[in-house]
Design a protein around this motif. Structure first.
Motif, mmCIF file in Angstrom:
data_model
loop_
_atom_site.group_PDB
_atom_site.id
_atom_site.type_symbol
_atom_site.label_atom_id
_atom_site.label_comp_id
_atom_site.label_asym_id
_atom_site.label_seq_id
_atom_site.Cartn_x
_atom_site.Cartn_y
_atom_site.Cartn_z
ATOM 1 N N GLN A 82 130.293 78.750 29.824
ATOM 2 C CA GLN A 82 130.760 77.374 29.893
ATOM 3 C C GLN A 82 132.206 77.252 29.400
ATOM 4 O O GLN A 82 133.023 76.548 30.012
ATOM 5 N N PRO B 182 127.297 82.279 19.415
ATOM 6 C CA PRO B 182 127.297 81.801 20.800
ATOM 7 C C PRO B 182 126.573 82.766 21.739
ATOM 8 O O PRO B 182 126.744 83.980 21.650
ATOM 9 N N VAL C 89 130.102 73.046 23.290
ATOM 10 C CA VAL C 89 129.008 73.950 23.669
ATOM 11 C C VAL C 89 128.072 74.222 22.494
ATOM 12 O O VAL C 89 127.235 75.123 22.545
ATOM 13 N N GLY C 90 128.234 73.453 21.415
ATOM 14 C CA GLY C 90 127.283 73.525 20.313
ATOM 15 C C GLY C 90 127.623 74.457 19.176
ATOM 16 O O GLY C 90 126.761 74.756 18.334
ATOM 17 N N TYR C 91 128.899 74.905 19.105
ATOM 18 C CA TYR C 91 129.279 75.852 18.049
ATOM 19 C C TYR C 91 130.582 75.367 17.388
ATOM 20 O O TYR C 91 131.679 75.773 17.788
ATOM 21 N N GLU D 249 125.516 81.934 27.814
ATOM 22 C CA GLU D 249 125.725 80.688 28.532
ATOM 23 C C GLU D 249 126.847 79.874 27.910
ATOM 24 O O GLU D 249 127.661 79.265 28.628
ATOM 25 N N ALA D 250 126.935 79.859 26.592
ATOM 26 C CA ALA D 250 128.024 79.143 25.932
ATOM 27 C C ALA D 250 129.379 79.765 26.283
ATOM 28 O O ALA D 250 130.363 79.045 26.534
ATOM 29 N N THR E 195 134.719 74.415 21.461
ATOM 30 C CA THR E 195 133.568 75.093 20.858
ATOM 31 C C THR E 195 132.500 74.091 20.439
ATOM 32 O O THR E 195 131.304 74.366 20.552
#
Length: 220
Positions: A87, A80, A154-156, A83-84, A151
């Motif tokens: 967020q 991450p 935010v793309g993870y 920015e993640a 998670t």
């Protein structure tokens, strides 16, 4: 009624109930028949779970207006970025009961090293081409599969999830499947919950053990 309090480290793949297809909590120890879990952990999550027959405590810990803090360790796919993290801390939109829900502000930290945790059985499948990272995530709510949804938002995606701490109660020193009985005073103090002094018992029943939180005899 005698109030009882058990802190356990729920293993991966164990269902947070006492009946049904095993493995369930029933396989961990000989619990009294009137106790139940405070909240739940999904079958594919691990870590701290409190079991009691104290209805007052159950209400105090699960009522969202009290905002008791829970700490999770999440192993996520990928690394991450700032920015993640921002967020996640500010709050993200997830789906709860089929509707959009904005999570409350959280405290999130990218860990430099893997935390010291009991081994998971089976372990997470290692893939050399895909890096992973560990996040420490502190939240004050507990929606269904919330941390995993956060998670992922935010793309993870989360690969392994461990609830490590609930207010002042921690899984430090626990093996997977370990069970310890605590006194009411220990639980209420750790969770910052006032109780009438005449109701507080200062000693757990299993007081012969030398450890700070005595272990309940396991079925293993």
């Amino acid at each position: 009624m005698s109030l009882r309090y058990f802190l356990i480290y729920k293993p991966f793949n164990t269902v947070t109930q006492f009946s049904g297809e095993p493995p369930t909590l029933k396989e961990l120890a000989d619990f009294p028949p009137d106790v139940y879990p405070v909240g739940r952990l999904d079958k594919d999550s691990e870590g701290l779970l409190l079991i009691t027959n104290d209805k007052q405590l159950n209400h105090a810990l699960l009522n969202p207006r009290f905002r008791h803090e829970k700490t999770y360790y999440a192993q996520v796919e990928g690394i991450p970025d700032a920015e993640a993290i921002r967020q996640l801390e500010a709050g993200v939109t997830i789906t709860v009961d089929g509707k959009p829900y904005q999570t409350l502000p959280a405290t999130v930290r990218l860990l430099a090293e893997e935390p010291e945790l009991p081994p998971r059985n089976p372990p997470i499948r290692y893939r050399a081409q895909i890096p992973t990272a560990w996040l420490e995530i502190k939240i004050v709510e507990g929606k269904n599969r919330q941390v995993r949804k956060m998670t992922a938002a935010v793309g993870y995606p989360t690969l392994r999830l461990v609830r490590w701490q609930f207010e002042g109660l921690t899984a430090a020193g626990f093996d997977s499947g370990a069970v310890r009985e605590l006194s009411q005073q220990e639980v209420y103090t750790a969770c910052r919950i006032p109780a009438r002094s005449e109701e507080i018992s200062s000693k757990p029943r299993f007081s012969q053990q030398k450890k700070q939180f005595p272990k309940l005899k396991s079925k293993k």
